[in-house]
Design an enzyme around this catalytic site. Sequence first.
Site, PDB file in Angstrom:
ATOM      1  CD  GLU A 184      -2.563  -0.661   2.323  1.00 19.67           C
ATOM      2  OE1 GLU A 184      -3.563  -1.203   2.316  1.00 19.67           O
ATOM      3  OE2 GLU A 184      -2.353  -0.130   3.266  1.00 19.67           O
TER       4      GLU A 184
ATOM      5  NE  ARG B 105      -5.678  -1.458  22.817  1.00 21.06           N
ATOM      6  CZ  ARG B 105      -5.266  -2.196  22.040  1.00 21.06           C
ATOM      7  NH1 ARG B 105      -4.599  -3.661  22.404  1.00 21.06           N
ATOM      8  NH2 ARG B 105      -6.287  -2.133  20.993  1.00 21.06           N
TER       9      ARG B 105
ATOM     10  CG  ASN C 168      -9.257  -6.354  13.346  1.00 18.60           C
ATOM     11  OD1 ASN C 168      -8.243  -7.221  12.632  1.00 18.60           O
ATOM     12  ND2 ASN C 168      -9.198  -5.168  13.296  1.00 18.60           N
TER      13      ASN C 168
ATOM     14  NE  ARG D 178      -9.065  -9.238  16.254  1.00 19.13           N
ATOM     15  CZ  ARG D 178      -8.571  -8.564  17.143  1.00 19.13           C
ATOM     16  NH1 ARG D 178      -9.014  -7.613  17.966  1.00 19.13           N
ATOM     17  NH2 ARG D 178      -7.728  -7.600  16.346  1.00 19.13           N
TER      18      ARG D 178
HETATM   19  P1  ADP Z   1      -6.667  -4.490  18.296  1.00 19.94           P
HETATM   20  O1  ADP Z   1      -7.445  -3.678  17.903  1.00 19.94           O
HETATM   21  O2  ADP Z   1      -8.017  -5.448  18.949  1.00 19.94           O
HETATM   22  O3  ADP Z   1      -6.310  -4.480  19.664  1.00 19.94           O
HETATM   23  P2  ADP Z   1      -4.978  -6.137  17.963  1.00 19.94           P
HETATM   24  O4  ADP Z   1      -4.417  -6.384  16.155  1.00 19.94           O
HETATM   25  O5  ADP Z   1      -3.313  -4.856  18.759  1.00 19.94           O
HETATM   26  O6  ADP Z   1      -5.968  -5.710  17.429  1.00 19.94           O
HETATM   27  O7  ADP Z   1      -4.885  -7.254  18.041  1.00 19.94           O
HETATM   28  C1  ADP Z   1      -5.067  -7.926  19.397  1.00 19.94           C
HETATM   29  C2  ADP Z   1      -4.465  -8.289  20.590  1.00 19.94           C
HETATM   30  O8  ADP Z   1      -4.492  -9.616  19.472  1.00 19.94           O
HETATM   31  C3  ADP Z   1      -3.008  -9.209  20.710  1.00 19.94           C
HETATM   32  O9  ADP Z   1      -3.499  -9.597  21.809  1.00 19.94           O
HETATM   33  C4  ADP Z   1      -2.264  -8.919  19.376  1.00 19.94           C
HETATM   34  O10 ADP Z   1      -1.166  -9.143  19.943  1.00 19.94           O
HETATM   35  C5  ADP Z   1      -3.416 -10.603  19.416  1.00 19.94           C
HETATM   36  N1  ADP Z   1      -2.967 -10.475  18.172  1.00 19.94           N
HETATM   37  C6  ADP Z   1      -3.363 -10.269  17.379  1.00 19.94           C
HETATM   38  N2  ADP Z   1      -3.564 -10.649  15.395  1.00 19.94           N
HETATM   39  C7  ADP Z   1      -3.041 -11.733  15.637  1.00 19.94           C
HETATM   40  C8  ADP Z   1      -2.609 -13.263  15.325  1.00 19.94           C
HETATM   41  N3  ADP Z   1      -2.614 -12.649  13.864  1.00 19.94           N
HETATM   42  N4  ADP Z   1      -1.956 -14.123  15.627  1.00 19.94           N
HETATM   43  C9  ADP Z   1      -2.381 -14.637  16.873  1.00 19.94           C
HETATM   44  N5  ADP Z   1      -2.461 -13.413  18.064  1.00 19.94           N
HETATM   45  C10 ADP Z   1      -3.036 -11.916  17.042  1.00 19.94           C
HETATM   46  P1  ADP Z   2      -2.615  -5.034  11.964  1.00 20.10           P
HETATM   47  O1  ADP Z   2      -3.199  -6.287  10.664  1.00 20.10           O
HETATM   48  O2  ADP Z   2      -1.133  -5.528  12.512  1.00 20.10           O
HETATM   49  O3  ADP Z   2      -3.576  -4.413  12.612  1.00 20.10           O
HETATM   50  P2  ADP Z   2      -2.769  -2.671  10.236  1.00 20.10           P
HETATM   51  O4  ADP Z   2      -3.171  -3.145   8.450  1.00 20.10           O
HETATM   52  O5  ADP Z   2      -4.431  -2.253  10.613  1.00 20.10           O
HETATM   53  O6  ADP Z   2      -2.488  -3.773  10.781  1.00 20.10           O
HETATM   54  O7  ADP Z   2      -2.544  -1.337  10.230  1.00 20.10           O
HETATM   55  C1  ADP Z   2      -1.960  -1.006  12.109  1.00 20.10           C
HETATM   56  C2  ADP Z   2      -1.397   0.162  11.734  1.00 20.10           C
HETATM   57  O8  ADP Z   2      -0.142   0.663  10.713  1.00 20.10           O
HETATM   58  C3  ADP Z   2      -2.842   1.429  11.253  1.00 20.10           C
HETATM   59  O9  ADP Z   2      -3.366   1.508  13.109  1.00 20.10           O
HETATM   60  C4  ADP Z   2      -2.270   2.601  10.936  1.00 20.10           C
HETATM   61  O10 ADP Z   2      -1.524   3.373  11.970  1.00 20.10           O
HETATM   62  C5  ADP Z   2      -0.594   1.892   9.915  1.00 20.10           C
HETATM   63  N1  ADP Z   2      -0.706   1.608   8.238  1.00 20.10           N
HETATM   64  C6  ADP Z   2      -1.688   0.366   8.299  1.00 20.10           C
HETATM   65  N2  ADP Z   2      -1.530   0.963   7.200  1.00 20.10           N
HETATM   66  C7  ADP Z   2      -1.672   2.201   6.638  1.00 20.10           C
HETATM   67  C8  ADP Z   2      -1.047   3.441   5.141  1.00 20.10           C
HETATM   68  N3  ADP Z   2      -1.572   2.737   4.032  1.00 20.10           N
HETATM   69  N4  ADP Z   2      -0.487   4.176   5.512  1.00 20.10           N
HETATM   70  C9  ADP Z   2       0.063   4.194   6.509  1.00 20.10           C
HETATM   71  N5  ADP Z   2      -0.641   3.691   7.607  1.00 20.10           N
HETATM   72  C10 ADP Z   2      -0.882   3.054   8.076  1.00 20.10           C
HETATM   73 MG    MG Z   3      -5.108  -3.120  12.499  1.00 17.84          MG
END
Ligand code: ADP
Ligand code: ADP
Ligand code: MG
Length: 461
Positions: A200, A338, A290, A292
Amino acid sequence: MLKRVLIANRGEIALRIIRACRELDVETVAVYSQADESSLAAQVATRSLCIGPARASDSYLNQEALLTAAKATGCDAIHPGYGFLSENPDFADRCVEAGLRYIGPSGDVIRKMGSKAAARTLAQNAGVPVVPGSDGPLSGVVQARELADRVGYPVLLKASAGGGGRGMRQVDGPEDLERAYQAAQAEAVACFGNGEMYLEKLILHPRHIEFQIMADGQGHVVHLGERDCSIQRRRQKLVEESPSRALTPELRERMGAAAVAAARAAGYVGAGTVEFVLSPEGDFYFIEMNTRIQVEHPVTELVTGVDLVREQLRVAAGLPLSFTQEDVRVSGHAIECRINAEDPEHDFHPCPGKTEFLHLPGGPGVRVDTALYTGYEVPPYYDSLVAKVLVHAPTRLEAIRRMRRALEELVIEGYPTNAALAHLIMHDPEFVRGQYDTSFLDRNLEKLLELARTCDHLMDG
Ligand code: ADP
Ligand code: ADP
Ligand code: MG
């Protein structure tokens, strides 16, 4: 209603789910690993049983053990919480095959949204704007380079199966691309067992704005407003609030409609979150969904008065949502901090240990979701989140003042936490003005840590 729910999770979210079940007179079965024998969830559930050794792969990720436990205890449903198996489509399928209700969307829906590259395409086809980038997964570094040249640097290389900020690398120019690709892919293979990558354009100085979705099996899809989760470290959320200072009523309406459209296109059922980045110019782009309950869901509960876990249980039982889009009213302002057992002075290194003393804040407008108690030993095997401190107040400024007060009351002794850092964020002029973006913490961390050191020094003196 459901009769008995197995909770395939631990910590504060296991407790949160037990609370919702008890209020609906639903029995609960808490499963725990050998490291979690003294957990609060295991003590307050209707029944509890050990499902394996400390390592998550031997316990909370052990599908066979979870399904056997659910059957043996006569459960009719499984709640996966967040993390662990909560976004695993095969587990959702296996629950249903075993005659259990899975509290979440179907395996097919999780599969559609679970690949972040595929979810982009789905959103795009539903008319939801996505960040300029790849159509589906990348075939390799060569294609990544072509695409990056086309959309322009900087770009983000992202793992399709990524989560929790892992499997992602920023690339500022062509010379860094190959190394970043390999590093991101290796991390994705190590964390998620899947090296599929996509790309991206990096949106500069964005806000992270997400919409809470709730959908039932009768075709109703509603959103419950947004959460601004732009205070992040290493692309992981630290502070969340609702409503966002960055949205006008008109933009909220458009983004909410886009979130609902994406969920509808996926055939979504249950609680879910549609995440966007919002540019300083006011353009928004879908980044992922997400499938969940989210860590920060209580922020939305405070401003809407809707119990999201209760709705999850109702929907899983086949009941319609207990409210319509028109019923959703956002009132006042909510903030969550958090609290993690980690040391901000040492690169946020996790620091589990024994909780020597605990005092939780209370009083008007304060909610704390935690499974801690005095004497509780935080095990080193899992996520470092130990508490979520939330406040609700009529205005944003009152909510900030209330959060300062709540964090001043909070005492956790026995290991370092990020609570002092959160307290300082609540005093930062940029945060107080509400004009921050996702780069806030990286830009201000040194300054805030220096302030924390000065405060410590003055206190010691
Ligand atoms: P949220 O937006 O709900 O905070 P996060 O991406 O931070 O979502 O993930 C929430 C929890 O799930 C955290 O404890 C993170 O370590 C865990 N987590 C996120 N993605 C995965 C994954 N693909 N497999 C296992 N644990 C995950
Ligand atoms: P995860 O599955 O780890 O939560 P995300 O795709 O939600 O991954 O991205 C995590 C964080 O990275 C977002 O909350 C944002 O802050 C940043 N991010 C993701 N995509 C972009 C983008 N295209 N440009 C700028 N920041 C991004
Ligand atoms: Mg995310």
